[in-house]
Design an enzyme around this catalytic site. Structure first.
Site, PDB file in Angstrom:
ATOM      1  N   THR A 320       0.536  -1.456  -0.058  1.00 13.39           N
ATOM      2  CA  THR A 320      -0.095  -0.130  -0.016  1.00 13.39           C
ATOM      3  C   THR A 320       0.985   0.946   0.300  1.00 13.39           C
ATOM      4  O   THR A 320       0.534   2.292  -0.355  1.00 13.39           O
ATOM      5  CB  THR A 320      -0.600  -0.118   1.180  1.00 13.39           C
ATOM      6  OG1 THR A 320      -1.661  -1.315   0.603  1.00 13.39           O
ATOM      7  CG2 THR A 320      -2.054   0.971   1.668  1.00 13.39           C
ATOM      8  N   TRP A 323       2.473   1.256  -3.399  1.00 12.28           N
ATOM      9  CA  TRP A 323       1.477   1.940  -4.310  1.00 12.28           C
ATOM     10  C   TRP A 323       1.157   3.767  -4.498  1.00 12.28           C
ATOM     11  O   TRP A 323       1.222   3.916  -5.402  1.00 12.28           O
ATOM     12  CB  TRP A 323       0.018   1.213  -4.161  1.00 12.28           C
ATOM     13  CG  TRP A 323      -0.250   1.364  -5.044  1.00 12.28           C
ATOM     14  CD1 TRP A 323      -0.810   0.555  -6.216  1.00 12.28           C
ATOM     15  CD2 TRP A 323      -1.736   2.590  -5.418  1.00 12.28           C
ATOM     16  NE1 TRP A 323      -2.172   1.317  -6.607  1.00 12.28           N
ATOM     17  CE2 TRP A 323      -2.179   1.853  -6.424  1.00 12.28           C
ATOM     18  CE3 TRP A 323      -1.976   3.892  -4.660  1.00 12.28           C
ATOM     19  CZ2 TRP A 323      -3.835   3.270  -6.647  1.00 12.28           C
ATOM     20  CZ3 TRP A 323      -3.368   5.290  -4.311  1.00 12.28           C
ATOM     21  CH2 TRP A 323      -4.186   4.017  -6.327  1.00 12.28           C
ATOM     22  N   HIS A 324       1.706   3.884  -3.604  1.00  8.13           N
ATOM     23  CA  HIS A 324       1.483   5.425  -3.636  1.00  8.13           C
ATOM     24  C   HIS A 324       2.542   6.463  -4.139  1.00  8.13           C
ATOM     25  O   HIS A 324       2.001   7.272  -4.738  1.00  8.13           O
ATOM     26  CB  HIS A 324       1.246   5.998  -2.147  1.00  8.13           C
ATOM     27  CG  HIS A 324      -0.590   5.503  -1.570  1.00  8.13           C
ATOM     28  ND1 HIS A 324      -0.354   4.278  -0.860  1.00  8.13           N
ATOM     29  CD2 HIS A 324      -1.817   6.992  -1.648  1.00  8.13           C
ATOM     30  CE1 HIS A 324      -1.962   4.097  -0.530  1.00  8.13           C
ATOM     31  NE2 HIS A 324      -2.821   5.984  -1.333  1.00  8.13           N
ATOM     32  N   GLY A 325       3.524   6.210  -4.226  1.00  7.09           N
ATOM     33  CA  GLY A 325       4.422   6.485  -4.984  1.00  7.09           C
ATOM     34  C   GLY A 325       6.375   6.114  -4.320  1.00  7.09           C
ATOM     35  O   GLY A 325       6.115   4.762  -3.301  1.00  7.09           O
TER      36      GLY A 325
END
Lengths: 473, 402
Positions: A320, A323-325
């Protein structure tokens, strides 16, 4: 193209609505118009990456067919799934993570590696996850394979949810592609939802972004005081919610205009009383995706050895985070959330009776701190920011800028805090139940919505500060 | 339940009506220019990015009722009692004047700019030519202007103080128009336009009068009292007519509209006037008001798009190279101004007591400034004339390239 742009509001949206309903006699034509419109929508912002999207659609279409063809041959179908994962995750790694990986290898091995300057295609994290979920759902026999490439293309590229989610599962949409029904009620609800989402983004989120971006620059320049640090973190907590949920509202609203019903993506996350509850209310589609495609396949919580559950959670939160950066602070942020979720599970925090206000304060505090890590450009900046929050700022405690930012944005801040609560739901219930005063809201509603629409487009036409925070996704 | 949906249906009908209306009107406006743009552009995959960007710009610029939306936006900011607009693009002081500012906590490092002026001065071949720096006032007037608590202040005055102090210690003469500003015959707070970043023409006239009287102590300037006497000039005020540079961003309701006063001689004049910017040239011969003013700019403008920047009425605004020859004063001063926009009307007034004025704007002049000046003959004074906010690379780098 962005929803919050003149060309979308004044040209693209009315044209596509008109064409769609002119051809309302033909489902095929309507879907075709949506597909072409969606591809134009994506190509408008990223003409060079439309080829990537079309390739992704074609490859996943073929892989879906192969998985279906080999459904009785487990090894063959498994191999196809593996190939699908390599392809989709490969695209994601190349475009999103390659520079980060090479940079770190270069740093830690002290070798000179040329870091390619790769521009991240907008929405790549969203549409690759949608493609992955489609093929896996076909493999699991949760959905019928889509034999018409146009319809799979429509699912992947549908413009309402293409750029910033929600991550729509094929199972949600497969029946709707052919059998959805457009009604005046859906259309109206959709239009109103779109306008409220637009206002959340343009009026509230963009106004808060002015405060946030200035304060985070001051953190970089070592001129940020403690009061500014707290103001910046709270403003960002509000900004990211109104930006992201605003985009989701627009996506859901636009879907309804064309008869599609997407699942909700936000459920008033800031009323949560635990981090676990927060993640059941925030970016729901992402949480469910990781739950269904990572956590449960690993065993989930239904494992005899609870250490395995912790391991499963750890994997989910690492993923997670990244995934965001593609930066260490995102990874750290993922682990940060993991730690609190595990602590809550170990102490059965959610089952603790009473102390709701304390639980609420604790949740907001942890989430707020997490957003500082998320927003900062790296871990060092995040550390410096957080230390300023707790009084270790070289610039001192108070700054006149704190008062100025609050005074200049007081109404926006108050409105945004109020709108974090389910007040709209309460008003809707009041109208439905015909409680005292409901007629007033009935008359006020169209005036208010049209009013905020005109205000929002005046901001758009003026060309106000309009940051797009999904370039990392 | 029925009422729940009824209100949404009414709302949706209204919104669709608005969207369709704007689509039809916008399309009728944009059709021709869009067709021209596409026919003039090379439409291929590699060029698609540029074409899309140009189409978006066209869409934004040609939006129906664009001015109305910007004005409405500005009105909203007034309702919200905002003293900053659009991420501090413009801020408003306590008297309602608009300012450009930015976040900083100290004055600029101006040492590089001092060195540039020093190097430039040393490069002037004619040893009889004086080099003088002229500092226009900043819109933030010490003792007058007050920002609301916490508004960012850009330390332009402090940067200017330090700059002039260092010029002095390097033997470069200067004249600071901020020194006597408050003594001029201007009522408080009307030194600058409310909605524009420039000083008013009335203020410029005061500055010109004070300066040429001071200059006449050293140089033989004939009839200086005549040329600085206001009764020898026409003062034509165009009320509520000037939408300044900042109001064109914020809309007319945020800070109102300014008056504009055109000042020009009553006495007869005879000028040769020339300007050039890149490949464009213009010349004229005749009276001050016919040749040095572009009076067609003095149209009444009630909308942002109509505004043609009245401040540029003098000398057609900022040009790369300008030459004004005063045929009635062949024995007057021969001067060069290296200037920003603040000194354009100033130069127009100054032409009354000069024989020749050469004006160079470093932003638009594409040749070597020092070479240009050294090729001129018998220049009495070279002025480097900027306002405090022009203390930047853009204005000093060309002086350095010598």
């Amino acid at each position: 193209m962005l929803f919050s742009s003149n060309i979308f509001i004044f040209y693209f949206l009315p044209i596509i609505i008109m064409l769609y309903y002119i051809f309302s006699f033909s489902r095929v034509m309507k879907n075709f118009i949506l597909l072409i419109g969606s591809l134009i929508f994506y190509a408008w912002g990223e003409p060079e990456y439309i080829i990537l999207m079309i390739t992704s659609i074609i490859v996943n279409y073929i892989l879906g067919l192969l998985v279906h063809k080999f459904r009785e041959r487990k090894n063959a179908s498994k191999l196809v799934v593996v190939i699908m994962l390599i392809f989709n995750l490969g695209i994601l790694i190349i475009f999103k993570y390659l520079s980060f990986i090479l940079r770190n290898i270069s740093q830690y091995t002290k070798t000179v590696i040329e870091i390619p300057n790769i521009i991240l295609p907008i929405g790549i994290s969203f549409f690759t996850f949608q493609c992955i979920s489609y093929v896996i759902d076909v493999y699991r026999k949760d959905v019928q394979v889509q034999k018409n490439p146009m319809y799979l293309g429509l699912y992947v590229s549908l413009f309402p949810q293409l750029v910033a989610g929600p991550i729509v599962r094929y199972s949600t949409i497969s029946d709707q592609i052919l059998n959805r029904k457009e009604t005046i009620r859906k259309f109206s609800v959709g239009m109103c939802r779109f306008i409220t989402g637009l206002a959340k983004k343009i009026i509230i989120s963009n106004s808060l972004a002015v405060i946030v971006d200035r304060i985070f620059i001051m953190n970089d320049n070592l001129t940020m005081t403690t009061s500014l640090a707290w103001l910046g973190s709270i403003a960002y907590t509000l900004q990211i919610y109104f930006d992201f949920s605003g985009y989701s509202d627009m996506a859901i609203g636009l879907g309804l205009l064309f008869g599609f019903k997407f699942n909700e993506n936000f459920n008033y996350p800031y009323i949560s009383k635990s981090i676990s509850e927060f993640w059941r209310r925030w970016h729901i589609s992402l949480g469910e995706w990781f739950r269904d495609y990572v956590y449960i396949p690993l065993g989930g919580s239904r494992v005899k050895n609870k250490d395995k559950m912790v391991r499963n959670l750890f994997v989910v939160w690492i993923l997670t985070g990244i995934w965001h950066g593609a930066e260490w602070n995102f990874l750290f942020w993922g682990v940060y959330n993991f730690v609190f979720i595990v602590i809550e599970k170990v102490f059965s925090f959610e089952k603790m009776e009473g102390k709701n206000i304390l639980k609420h304060v604790y949740t907001l505090f942890i989430v707020n701190l997490g957003w500082v890590i998320f927003r900062s450009k790296d871990l060092y900046s995040a550390g410096r920011y957080i230390s300023s929050m707790f009084g270790f700022s070289k610039a001192g405690m108070w700054s006149s800028y704190t008062w100025m930012f609050i005074k200049e944005n007081l109404l926006i801040i108050i409105i945004s805090i109020i709108l974090c609560t389910p007040i709209a739901k309460k008003i809707n219930k009041m109208v439905v139940d015909k409680q005292k005063g409901y007629k007033f809201f009935n008359i006020l509603y169209p005036v208010a919505i049209v009013g905020i629409f005109i205000i929002a487009i005046s901001y758009l036409v003026k060309g106000v500060y309009n940051p797009f925070i999904y370039f990392n996704f | 339940m029925k009422e729940f949906f009824e209100k949404k249906i009414i709302t949706a009908i209204l919104i669709i009506g608005i969207l369709l209306y704007f689509l039809i009107v916008n399309f009728s406006i944009i059709y021709k220019p869009l067709k021209e743009l596409i026919s003039e552009s090379e439409v291929n995959f590699s060029n698609l990015d540029n074409l899309i960007s140009e189409v978006e710009t066209l869409v934004d610029d040609k939006l129906y009722n664009r001015d109305g939306f910007i004005n409405f936006y500005g009105y909203n900011q007034v309702i919200l009692n905002k003293n900053e607009e659009n991420n501090f693009e413009v801020v408003k002081d306590k008297d309602g004047y608009l300012h450009y500012t930015y976040f900083t906590n100290r004055a600029k490092d101006i040492s590089g700019y001092v060195d540039a002026v020093k190097k430039f001065k040393e490069g002037i071949k004619n040893t009889n030519t004086e080099v003088m720096y002229l500092m226009a006032p900043d819109k933030y007037i010490r003792g007058i202007t007050q920002f609301n608590y916490g508004m960012p202040y850009n330390y332009a005055n402090e940067s200017a103080d330090e700059f002039l102090k260092k010029l002095g210690s390097n033997d470069i003469s200067f004249y600071d128009f901020r020194s006597n500003l408050l003594k001029w015959d201007i009522s408080n707070n009307e030194y600058f336009y409310k909605t524009d970043h420039h000083w008013r023409t009335e203020t410029i006239f005061e500055a010109y009068s004070e300066f040429v009287k001071k200059l006449s102590d050293k140089y033989n300037i004939e009839s200086v009292d005549y040329y600085t006497d206001k009764s020898n000039y026409n003062f034509e005020t165009y009320k509520n007519s000037f939408i300044g540079s900042m109001a064109r961003k914020t809309g007319i309701y945020y800070a109102g509209i300014d008056d504009f006063t055109l000042i020009y001689p009553k006495y007869s004049t005879d000028y040769d006037f020339y300007y050039r910017t890149n490949d464009f040239e213009h010349s004229g011969k005749g009276d001050f008001k016919d040749v040095l003013l572009s009076k067609e700019m003095l149209v009444e403008s009630k909308s942002i798009s109509d505004e043609v920047d009245k401040y540029s009425t003098y000398l057609f605004g900022n040009q790369g190279e300008v030459h004004i020859k005063n045929n009635n004063n062949p024995e007057g001063l021969k001067v060069v101004f290296i200037k920003d926009s603040f000194f354009v009307p100033f130069c127009a007034f100054f032409s009354n007591i000069a024989s020749d004025i050469y004006m160079l704007d470093p932003r638009y002049f594409d040749e070597n400034i020092l070479e240009y000046i050294n090729n001129l003959e018998d220049i009495d004074i070279v002025f480097v004339a900027y306002n405090p906010q022009s203390l930047s690379e853009e204005f000093f780098e060309p002086l350095n390239n010598t």
